[in-house]
Design an enzyme around this catalytic site. Structure first.
Site, short mmCIF file in Angstrom:
data_model
loop_
_atom_site.label_atom_id
_atom_site.label_comp_id
_atom_site.label_asym_id
_atom_site.label_seq_id
_atom_site.Cartn_x
_atom_site.Cartn_y
_atom_site.Cartn_z
CG ASP A 7 2.37 0.67 -12.20
OD1 ASP A 7 1.60 1.08 -11.31
OD2 ASP A 7 2.07 0.71 -13.40
CB ILE A 45 -0.58 4.37 -9.35
CG1 ILE A 45 -0.47 3.90 -10.79
CG2 ILE A 45 0.21 5.66 -9.11
CD1 ILE A 45 -1.19 4.81 -11.79
CE LYS A 46 -1.84 -0.55 -13.08
NZ LYS A 46 -0.69 -0.71 -13.92
CG ASN A 47 -5.88 -2.67 -6.69
OD1 ASN A 47 -6.07 -1.46 -6.85
ND2 ASN A 47 -6.77 -3.58 -7.02
#
Ligand SMILES: *Cc1c(COP(=O)(O)O)cnc(C)c1O
Length: 369
Positions: free
Chosen positions: A178, A180-182
């Protein structure tokens, strides 16, 4: 405003999306196939990767593939994103909230063990704040009770344990991509497994259970006469999403070292501030998705308001799931409840600068004085 988290995309992602649009094949096709191949090469080992449209869908399909269903119980740490609990109830099973370890907020295997019943079929550990040092304990415990393990690795894409990338080992490992993930693919997720039978089930289930439809789509076609023998969903990833994910993957080394540098800056800046304690995690091998510290519970909300008044966003990962109306438990979870009152997530994203971190830490000091 210094944001808690944000998506960071640039020209490479924009060009990749335009290219995918120009191809006028927007659904699941070549881009998704290539993204899966690149993810498999990235994590290493002989692994199957199945890309889906969210991390939640990855968890849902992994649980279904493991044969978890109505009447079954799944052990889950209470401190996690509600996606874990929803994925368990989505297969018709009951999530059993477990306590977490005080230091790392990882699932407490000894508490989970106490909650095993005849109905317990699986355990769902979460790589909280990108750390999975306690995963071997979970597998040991799961093996002794004959439970399946589904790992929520939403926070730990790109991290390492015992010199292996997360996803290179483990029964069913679920990632989220999603915003904002890594790494991100806009929205998205993936299940990684070494078991070809589980992989086959997940591949079919992401496309409405249509058997072997994935192969057809990767050749630009689709199935017309087919069979369906189990429940499936519209959980596949689109070429547009995969194009973003592939562009992000090429920048991985850069994003990983940036996040590591930001975390080490925080660790240095907070060293002489004993009232703010970073979690004792394996930061050298992690690519941190969130940066969590513990503070005096009586001061946390005041501190959060002060920081917000200075334009600094913070978070609290996460509100205990056993307090939610839909998942209420009739037993307390002492450690969960204690650490929940202490935790605070500081801003961490790829556009954060050292100057911002100095402001964050200065404002924390100013409030605590
Ligand atoms: C992000 C996240 C998920 C769910 O992923 P989505 O892609 O947002 O559906 C699951 N578990 C944890 C711990 C997460 O942080």
């Amino acid at each position: 405003m210094i944001r808690l988290s944000k998506s960071t995309v640039g020209d490479a992602e924009k060009a990749a999306v335009c290219k995918a649009l120009d191809a006028e094949y927007l659904g699941m096709g070549d881009e998704v196939r290539l993204f899966e191949e690149e993810l498999a090469a990235f994590v290493g080992g002989d692994r199957h990767v199945i890309a889906v449209n969210t991390g939640t869908a990855a968890l849902h399909l992994a649980l279904q593939a493991a044969g978890i269903g109505p009447g079954d119980e799944v052990l889950v740490p209470s401190i996690t994103y509600v996606a874990c609990f929803q994925a368990v109830s989505a297969v018709g099973a009951k999530p059993i909230a477990c306590d977490v370890l005080q230091e790392t907020l990882f699932l407490d295997s000894s508490d989970a063990q106490k909650r095993v019943t005849k109905a317990t079929k699986a355990v769902l550990p979460v790589h909280y704040a990108s750390d999975s040092q306690h995963i071997p304990d979970v597998y040991r415990f799961a093996e002794s009770y004959g439970l399946s393990v589904v790992e929520d690795a939403a926070h730990s894409f790109g991290c390492e344990r015992d010199n292996l990338r997360i996803g290179a080992s483990g029964n069913l490992v679920c990632f989220s991509f999603d915003g904002i993930k890594n790494i991100t693919s806009g929205e998205g997720g993936a299940v990684i497994t070494g078991d070809s039978e589980l992989a086959e089930r997940i591949r079919d289930a992401r496309l409405l259970g249509v058997q072997k439809d994935t192969e057809k789509r990767y050749q630009g076609g689709r199935s017309w006469e087919f069979d369906v023998s189990s429940q499936g969903y519209r959980y596949h990833m689109s070429n547009i999403m995969a194009a973003i994910g592939r562009a992000q993957l090429t920048k991985f080394e850069c994003s990983c070292s940036k996040r590591q540098r930001l975390v080490s800056n925080y660790l240095n800046l907070l060293e002489d501030l004993p009232e703010v304690k970073p979690l004792p995690l394996n930061y050298q091998h992690n690519m941190s998705h969130i940066f969590v510290v513990k503070v005096d519970p009586l001061k946390r909300e005041g501190l959060r308001s002060h920081l917000l008044s200075q334009g600094i966003e913070t978070g609290v990962h996460y509100f205990p799931n056993h307090w939610l109306t839909y998942y209420k438990s009739d037993y307390p979870l002492p450690c969960t409840e204690k650490v929940y009152s202490e935790i605070l997530s500081l801003p961490l994203h790829l556009d954060l600068k050292f100057e911002h971190q100095l402001i964050v830490v200065d404002e924390i000091k100013r409030y605590l004085k």
